[in-house]
Design a protein around this motif. Structure first.
Motif, short mmCIF file in Angstrom:
data_model
loop_
_atom_site.label_atom_id
_atom_site.label_comp_id
_atom_site.label_asym_id
_atom_site.label_seq_id
_atom_site.Cartn_x
_atom_site.Cartn_y
_atom_site.Cartn_z
N LEU A 166 0.88 -1.22 -0.07
CA LEU A 166 -0.13 0.03 -0.18
C LEU A 166 0.86 1.28 -0.14
CD1 LEU A 166 -2.58 -1.27 2.93
CD2 LEU A 166 -2.67 -1.37 0.26
N ASP A 167 0.54 2.43 -0.73
CA ASP A 167 1.48 3.53 -1.05
C ASP A 167 0.73 4.64 -1.29
OD1 ASP A 167 4.24 4.43 -1.23
OD2 ASP A 167 3.93 4.55 -3.45
N GLY A 168 0.90 5.68 -0.62
CA GLY A 168 0.37 7.08 -0.98
C GLY A 168 -1.05 7.17 -1.05
N ASP A 169 -1.20 8.10 -2.24
CA ASP A 169 -2.80 7.95 -2.43
C ASP A 169 -3.55 6.68 -2.93
OD1 ASP A 169 -2.36 10.70 -2.36
OD2 ASP A 169 -2.07 11.08 -4.44
N GLY A 170 -2.69 5.73 -3.17
CA GLY A 170 -3.30 4.22 -3.26
C GLY A 170 -4.06 3.71 -2.03
N VAL A 171 -3.70 4.20 -1.05
CA VAL A 171 -4.42 3.86 0.25
C VAL A 171 -5.23 4.87 0.84
CG1 VAL A 171 -2.45 3.97 1.78
CG2 VAL A 171 -4.30 2.28 2.26
N THR A 172 -4.58 6.14 1.06
CA THR A 172 -5.39 7.35 1.51
C THR A 172 -6.24 8.04 0.82
OG1 THR A 172 -3.58 8.89 0.61
CG2 THR A 172 -3.22 7.77 2.69
N GLY A 173 -6.37 7.70 -0.69
CA GLY A 173 -7.40 8.41 -1.44
C GLY A 173 -8.85 7.72 -1.33
N GLU A 174 -9.85 8.53 -2.13
CA GLU A 174 -11.09 8.09 -2.26
C GLU A 174 -11.25 7.14 -3.48
OE1 GLU A 174 -13.69 8.94 -0.12
OE2 GLU A 174 -11.91 9.98 1.29
N VAL A 175 -12.15 6.13 -3.08
CA VAL A 175 -12.45 5.59 -4.33
C VAL A 175 -13.46 5.92 -5.28
CG1 VAL A 175 -13.22 2.98 -4.92
CG2 VAL A 175 -11.90 3.47 -2.79
N PRO A 176 -13.41 6.20 -6.37
CA PRO A 176 -14.40 6.64 -7.50
C PRO A 176 -15.57 5.97 -7.46
CG PRO A 176 -12.14 6.27 -8.67
CD PRO A 176 -11.88 5.68 -7.18
N ASP A 177 -16.56 6.53 -7.53
CA ASP A 177 -17.86 5.87 -7.54
C ASP A 177 -18.25 4.98 -8.96
OD1 ASP A 177 -18.84 7.04 -5.09
OD2 ASP A 177 -19.47 8.94 -6.20
#
Length: 565
Positions: A166-177
């Motif tokens: 898990l890395d950066g935005d890949g785990v902290t970001g929002e999942v698109p609808d």
């Protein structure tokens, strides 16, 4: 939109994950933050090494991936023990770790970073050398798909460990609808299908086994992985065959059964080795036939020019890998054995009498000794006395596992599991805790004093999580196997230990401790441990002069010079 970490936890729940074995740190804290609101239980031992073994044992026992989670640098170091064992013992396992990246500072070699940039550690390369597959996603969509694929690949074909970093935005970001490409339902995406051998190969194997006068089955760890126990018994009955096992295959077949011969290999049963050598047809199931199993290919042990070999394995590369095979059955062991049992049969006047003679290797005069310190052979027989069909024994590495292999006669399937993939010391303790968490069975961990001390904090973990294994320490105050390789006194450095008071250690963790020096006291302590609702440590003072290799080395292994392990 949903946060990626929350979506990962939802994915784990959908896939039926009941517990995660891990230690909080780095970006996995994002995941652990959502566990209290989920149905998933975190099991946090004292370090990543123990967590990795617990995850490996969970996968080995249940057939469902054990989940290990922790900070990247430590999952890629301490946590490699369980991953290596999972790879070589075919245990399904999913590792959810992270790279400790620091955003815009990542090219400046910040503390603990393990993305593989210049100046940092390269966790992906480390994982590439151990896991079946690994993923390093950089977006929320990639991350969710990677987690799904990790579960799929952990159980497809030959099971093993997979990993997601898990890395950066890949785990902290929002999942698109509505992500493109889409993320499918995790249960549907992770579905797998069993493979089975061709009809032509099954027919050829049936012909060979039906015509055999001395048929022998060698059952390996693949039978455990496929849970093909009933099918193995059915084939043995149908073709009137003797059943021997590899070391990792021990307890795939009850060793008290009238067809059982024991365990083959360089420190296996002499009776089982002789039976395999005498066979005219060998059915090898889920066993790679590594050097330990084959007595380092002693010329008179297995002879492809004289014996017909049918090799059944999930991986086409393994069938006929070590010895040329006459027939290869490529597919899931359960499917291969089921088809063999349904397709034919045979008779032999040889099998039952020969198996009975072979089982004599499970005993020796030392097994009845009342000497003090306790002979290891007698210690194992006292352990055997408390092992029934509802007991699991976990065996560590070193002399102790070979004493167990030879003198613990398992009464049922799935009663014995050992560290025999990579064979790391310290495996038995956390494996026992994991087994106790995953089942309602009694569990007995057996280790030497060296291996026990490596992971004795597992006793405290057992106390914390409310399970009660019995931890047996076969204590000779040394690294027994290495010490016995010496050609003279003090010939090898680092083999002696000072005498640790394991009773006080156990009590300090909140467990019960016993030090025993006689067989009767050991028997009492084992019975008390089995009945107890708290963990018990039994410090067994064994005779350190009982030479394992000299006592147990097979005659075939001696033919190639006894290379030792």
């Amino acid at each position: 939109m949903t946060g990626t970490a929350e979506a990962i936890v939802e994915t784990l729940e959908a896939l039926g994950v009941e517990r995660i074995f891990g230690y909080p740190g780095g970006r996995v804290i994002e995941l652990f933050d959502h566990l209290p609101e989920s149905e998933i239980r975190l099991v946090r031992p004292r370090d990543e090494r123990e967590a990795s073994v617990m995850a490996e044992m969970h996968g080995r026992l249940t057939g469902q991936p054990g989940v290990l989670s922790g900070q990247g640098p430590w999952v890629g170091s301490l946590g490699l023990i369980g991953q290596m064992e999972a790879r070589l013992s075919s245990s399904p396992m999913v590792v959810l770790t992270e790279a400790s990246e620091r955003g815009n500072y990542s090219t400046l070699a910040p503390y603990q970073q393990s993305r593989g940039d210049y100046g940092g550690l390269d966790l992906p390369k480390i994982l590439d050398g151990v896991t079946k597959e690994h993923w390093f996603p950089r977006t929320p969509t990639e991350t969710l798909r990677s987690v799904q694929l990790a579960f799929k690949h952990a159980v497809s074909g030959r099971p093993g460990p997979t990993a997601v970093v898990l890395d950066g935005d890949g785990v902290t970001g929002e999942v698109p609808d509505d992500p493109i490409p889409p993320v499918w339902d995790p249960v549907q995406q992770t579905r797998t299908w069993l493979s089975r051998p061709t009809a032509e190969d099954v027919a050829a194997a049936v012909d060979a086994l039906a015509d055999a006068e001395r048929p022998v089955i060698v059952a390996g760890n693949g039978v455990h992985a496929a849970k093909a126990y009933d099918e193995l018994a059915a084939v043995a009955e149908a073709y009137d065959a003797v059943v021997a096992t590899s070391y990792l295959g021990k307890s795939t077949f009850p060793e008290t059964d009238e067809r059982a011969a024991g365990v083959i290999g360089s420190f296996g049963h002499e009776g089982a080795n002789q039976v395999v050598s005498e066979a005219d047809v060998l059915l090898v199931v889920g066993c790679r036939m590594n050097p330990m199993d084959t007595n380092w290919q002693a010329p008179s042990f297995i002879r492809p020019d004289e014996q017909t070999i049918v090799h059944a394995d999930i991986d086409t590369r393994n069938a006929g890998w070590v010895y040329p095979a006459d027939v290869g059955l490529v597919g899931d062991a359960k499917e291969s054995l089921r088809e063999l049992a349904e397709a034919g049969g045979g008779e032999s006047d040889w099998a039952l009498d020969r198996a009975r003679d072979a089982r004599e290797s499970f005993t020796a005069p030392e097994c009845d000794s009342d000497d003090s310190p306790i002979l290891p052979q007698r210690a194992v027989k006292e352990i055997e006395a408390v092992v029934d069909a509802d007991t699991i024994v976990t065996a560590d590495s070193g002399n102790n596992r070979f004493w167990l292999l030879n003198y613990l006669q398992t009464p049922a399937v799935r009663t014995y599991f050992g560290s025999g993939g990579v064979g790391g010391m310290g495996w038995a303790n956390p494996a026992a805790v994991s087994a106790a968490l995953a089942t309602d069975k009694d569990v007995v961990a057996v280790a030497g004093d060296g291996g026990f001390t490596m992971t004795m904090t597992s006793v405290e973990t057992a106390v914390e999580y409310g399970v009660a294994p019995t931890f047996v320490v076969l204590n000779d105050t040394s690294l027994g196997m290495v010490r016995q390789m010496q050609h003279g006194e003090d010939d090898i450095s680092g083999v002696e230990f000072h005498d640790t008071d394991f009773v006080k250690v156990a009590e300090g963790f909140g467990a019960v401790g016993h030090r025993v020096t006689t067989a009767d006291a050991l028997a009492d302590a084992l019975r008390e441990g089995k009945a107890s609702d708290v963990p018990t440590v039994v410090d067994v003072r064994i005779d350190r002069e009982q030479d394992m290799a000299e006592t147990l080395q097979s005659s075939f292994y001696a033919q190639v010079g006894g290379l030792h392990e």
